[in-house]
Write a protein that holds these residues in place. Sequence first.
Motif, PDB file in Angstrom:
ATOM      1  N   GLY A  90       0.906  -1.351   0.155  1.00 47.60           N
ATOM      2  CA  GLY A  90      -0.418  -0.015   0.339  1.00 47.60           C
ATOM      3  C   GLY A  90       1.092   1.462  -0.281  1.00 47.60           C
ATOM      4  O   GLY A  90       1.670   1.699  -0.759  1.00 47.60           O
ATOM      5  N   ASP A  91       0.488   2.287   0.989  1.00 48.08           N
ATOM      6  CA  ASP A  91       1.797   3.321   0.830  1.00 48.08           C
ATOM      7  C   ASP A  91       2.272   3.416   1.839  1.00 48.08           C
ATOM      8  O   ASP A  91       3.782   4.006   1.741  1.00 48.08           O
ATOM      9  CB  ASP A  91       0.731   4.018   2.177  1.00 48.08           C
ATOM     10  N   GLY A  92       2.624   1.795   2.895  1.00 50.85           N
ATOM     11  CA  GLY A  92       3.757   1.703   3.660  1.00 50.85           C
ATOM     12  C   GLY A  92       4.455   1.197   2.573  1.00 50.85           C
ATOM     13  O   GLY A  92       4.921   0.219   2.102  1.00 50.85           O
ATOM     14  N   VAL A  93       5.765   0.780   4.030  1.00 52.26           N
ATOM     15  CA  VAL A  93       6.404  -0.715   3.814  1.00 52.26           C
ATOM     16  C   VAL A  93       6.981  -1.662   5.013  1.00 52.26           C
ATOM     17  O   VAL A  93       7.008  -1.090   5.504  1.00 52.26           O
ATOM     18  CB  VAL A  93       8.694  -0.450   3.272  1.00 52.26           C
ATOM     19  N   SER A  94       6.740  -2.907   4.889  1.00 55.73           N
ATOM     20  CA  SER A  94       6.532  -3.685   5.935  1.00 55.73           C
ATOM     21  C   SER A  94       7.679  -4.494   5.497  1.00 55.73           C
ATOM     22  O   SER A  94       8.636  -4.816   4.507  1.00 55.73           O
ATOM     23  CB  SER A  94       5.546  -4.434   5.802  1.00 55.73           C
ATOM     24  N   TRP A  95       8.363  -5.198   6.853  1.00 52.87           N
ATOM     25  CA  TRP A  95       9.715  -5.751   6.213  1.00 52.87           C
ATOM     26  C   TRP A  95       9.822  -7.605   7.291  1.00 52.87           C
ATOM     27  O   TRP A  95       8.708  -7.527   8.216  1.00 52.87           O
ATOM     28  CB  TRP A  95      10.825  -5.419   6.968  1.00 52.87           C
ATOM     29  N   ASP A  96      10.182  -8.323   6.868  1.00 54.47           N
ATOM     30  CA  ASP A  96      10.291  -9.697   7.570  1.00 54.47           C
ATOM     31  C   ASP A  96      11.765 -10.421   7.198  1.00 54.47           C
ATOM     32  O   ASP A  96      12.117 -10.257   6.689  1.00 54.47           O
ATOM     33  CB  ASP A  96       9.231 -10.500   7.018  1.00 54.47           C
ATOM     34  N   GLY A  97      11.842 -10.974   9.035  1.00 50.17           N
ATOM     35  CA  GLY A  97      13.538 -10.975   8.691  1.00 50.17           C
ATOM     36  C   GLY A  97      14.099 -11.436  10.048  1.00 50.17           C
ATOM     37  O   GLY A  97      13.768 -10.675  11.247  1.00 50.17           O
ATOM     38  N   ALA A  98      13.346 -13.282  10.482  1.00 52.31           N
ATOM     39  CA  ALA A  98      14.474 -13.004  12.331  1.00 52.31           C
ATOM     40  C   ALA A  98      15.511 -13.221  12.450  1.00 52.31           C
ATOM     41  O   ALA A  98      15.347 -13.251  13.497  1.00 52.31           O
ATOM     42  CB  ALA A  98      13.985 -14.753  11.975  1.00 52.31           C
ATOM     43  N   TYR A  99      16.441 -13.294  11.564  1.00 52.84           N
ATOM     44  CA  TYR A  99      17.627 -13.427  11.544  1.00 52.84           C
ATOM     45  C   TYR A  99      17.732 -11.762  12.204  1.00 52.84           C
ATOM     46  O   TYR A  99      19.364 -11.900  12.434  1.00 52.84           O
ATOM     47  CB  TYR A  99      18.505 -13.332   9.965  1.00 52.84           C
ATOM     48  N   ILE A 100      17.328 -11.038  12.459  1.00 61.84           N
ATOM     49  CA  ILE A 100      17.407  -9.555  12.845  1.00 61.84           C
ATOM     50  C   ILE A 100      17.497  -9.664  13.588  1.00 61.84           C
ATOM     51  O   ILE A 100      18.311  -8.957  14.856  1.00 61.84           O
ATOM     52  CB  ILE A 100      16.545  -8.584  11.789  1.00 61.84           C
ATOM     53  N   TRP A 101      16.365 -10.477  14.921  1.00 61.80           N
ATOM     54  CA  TRP A 101      16.475 -10.596  15.577  1.00 61.80           C
ATOM     55  C   TRP A 101      17.855 -10.535  17.200  1.00 61.80           C
ATOM     56  O   TRP A 101      18.076 -10.631  17.754  1.00 61.80           O
ATOM     57  CB  TRP A 101      15.329 -10.956  16.309  1.00 61.80           C
ATOM     58  N   LEU A 102      18.187 -12.047  16.259  1.00 65.38           N
ATOM     59  CA  LEU A 102      19.660 -12.470  16.801  1.00 65.38           C
ATOM     60  C   LEU A 102      20.892 -11.760  16.807  1.00 65.38           C
ATOM     61  O   LEU A 102      21.293 -11.729  17.902  1.00 65.38           O
ATOM     62  CB  LEU A 102      19.838 -13.745  16.013  1.00 65.38           C
TER      63      LEU A 102
ATOM     64  N   HIS B 168      12.884  -3.857  19.129  1.00 66.26           N
ATOM     65  CA  HIS B 168      12.235  -3.060  18.450  1.00 66.26           C
ATOM     66  C   HIS B 168      12.593  -1.833  17.588  1.00 66.26           C
ATOM     67  O   HIS B 168      13.315  -1.543  16.654  1.00 66.26           O
ATOM     68  CB  HIS B 168      10.949  -3.063  18.089  1.00 66.26           C
ATOM     69  N   LEU B 169      13.211  -0.731  18.559  1.00 65.17           N
ATOM     70  CA  LEU B 169      14.402  -0.002  18.024  1.00 65.17           C
ATOM     71  C   LEU B 169      15.973  -0.147  17.590  1.00 65.17           C
ATOM     72  O   LEU B 169      16.576   0.398  16.520  1.00 65.17           O
ATOM     73  CB  LEU B 169      14.230   1.172  19.845  1.00 65.17           C
ATOM     74  N   ARG B 170      16.191  -1.376  18.340  1.00 65.58           N
ATOM     75  CA  ARG B 170      17.238  -1.979  17.626  1.00 65.58           C
ATOM     76  C   ARG B 170      16.988  -2.400  16.317  1.00 65.58           C
ATOM     77  O   ARG B 170      17.476  -2.577  15.766  1.00 65.58           O
ATOM     78  CB  ARG B 170      17.889  -2.654  18.547  1.00 65.58           C
ATOM     79  N   ALA B 171      16.614  -2.915  16.032  1.00 60.78           N
ATOM     80  CA  ALA B 171      15.596  -3.415  14.847  1.00 60.78           C
ATOM     81  C   ALA B 171      15.564  -2.904  13.780  1.00 60.78           C
ATOM     82  O   ALA B 171      16.165  -2.557  12.651  1.00 60.78           O
ATOM     83  CB  ALA B 171      14.579  -4.620  14.555  1.00 60.78           C
ATOM     84  N   VAL B 172      14.465  -1.219  14.627  1.00 65.66           N
ATOM     85  CA  VAL B 172      14.787  -0.755  12.715  1.00 65.66           C
ATOM     86  C   VAL B 172      15.668   0.314  12.861  1.00 65.66           C
ATOM     87  O   VAL B 172      16.055   0.680  11.641  1.00 65.66           O
ATOM     88  CB  VAL B 172      13.417   0.548  13.516  1.00 65.66           C
TER      89      VAL B 172
END
Length: 412
Positions: free
Chosen positions: A280-292, A344-348
Motif C-alpha cells: 500500500g502506502d507503506g513498506v513492511s519488512w520481515d526477517g527473523a535473523y535481525i532479532w538475533l 524493536h528500536l534496535r531492529a529498526v
Amino acid sequence: MARHLKGGEEPPLMTIPRELILSLERVHEHAKSDSDFRSVLDSLDGFGRTARGAILTFLLMQSFTACPSAPRKKGISSPFTEYLKYLPMEMLPTFWAPAECDLLTGTTLAPALTAKLNSLNREFEQLREATSSLPWCAEQWWDEVDGILEFDDWLQVDAFYRSRALEYPGVGDCMVPCIDMANHSSGTGTAAIYEVDDQGNAVLLLRDGKTVEENGEITITYGDKKGACEMLFSYGFIEDEMESARELFLDLSIPGDDPLGRAKAAVANCAPGFKIVESGDGVSWDGAYIWLICVNEEDGLSFQIQQTVEGNRELIATWKDEPVHGFEDFRSILEQDPLWDVYHLRAVSVLQERIASQLQDLYGSDDQVDAAQHGDGTNIRERAWHLAKRLRFLESELLEKAYSYYEDELPA
C-alpha cells in the motif's frame, strides 16, 4: 487465437497428458527403461532424488542423447528429446558477460547472482565427481581432450528449468511442454490458469470472466507477487507494467565484535537477512535473523551444550532460561518482553543502517553504469544494459521509500 474466446464457456484450451509432464515421477519412470541414465542418476545420491537434481540431469542426458557430435550414442530418446530442440535460449543473468554483471553492482541481484553461479558450479563439480567412475561418462563427458560436457551445458539446463518450472498441484515442480511456452502477464492481464484434471493431466483453462479477442494472446502468470529482482533472475525480463520493485532481500551479517556471534551463526535456522515488501502506502519488512543481531547475553540470550537422547552433543539457545526452538518465531517471544520497544528500536536501527548502506552502493556505482559503452561493438548488450538500469531504478525507489518510512520510527 483464431477466434473470440470467453471464460466460463470454453473447454480446456490445452491438455497435456500426465506422461508428458516432466516431473520427478516422470524422470524416475524413464530411468526404469534407460540403464545409462539410471546409472548417472543413481551416482548422484541425494541430489538425484530431488526434483531439481533429477530433472536437470534428465535434461542434460536427453541433450547428450540427441547430440550429433557424441561419438557413441548413450541413453534412450523420449518425447522430451524433441521438446528440448524447441526451447529458446533464455538471456538469464547467469549468461551475462562480466561487464554486464558489473552493471548490477549495488542491486540485490548482484550477490544473488554470485551465489547462484557458485551453487551451479558446485552442482556441476558434484556431477563430474559422481559420474567419473562410470566408464562411458569418463570417456565421453570428462576426457580432457575428447570430453564434450562443459559448465555452460549445466548453465543451460538450469536456465531451461528455472525459467519454465511450474508448481502443479499434486505434481510439484515440473515442466509442462506447450503450457510453459505461454508468456507472462500479471493481474488482470492474465488470460489463463493451469491446473490438473481428475486424470492427472495438465490443463490450461481460460479464466472465468476473461475474454480473448480473435488473434489475441493466451497468457499465464509466473507469479504476480514476484519482485523485479526475481523476475529478472529467473525469467530474464522485467515486465513493462511493473512500477515498483515490489520486494527485495538485503543480507545481514552478525557484527564481528559480538561475543555470541559464533554461537548465533551456528543455531540460526533462518535466512541471514530481511525482506522489504511494498504494501500500500507503506513498506513492511520481515526477517527473523535481525532479532538475533539485536539481543545479547545482557538481555537474556544464552547458549549451552546439551546431550541428546542419541548421545550426541548440540548447541541450545535459551532466552531468559527458556529454550528457543528455532528463531523463525523469535519475534513473538520478544514481543512479550517488557523491553520489546527497546528491541524493536534496535531492529529498526539495524534495518535503517543496512538500507542506507545499500543505497550508498547503488548510487555510488551509478556514474560507472551510465558511462558504460553498450550496444553493437561492445561487451555489453543493449538489452542487458536497459534491464540493469531498470532494476537499479526500481530498487532505488523502494529503498528510498523504506528508508523514509522507517525513519519516523527512530527517535529524533
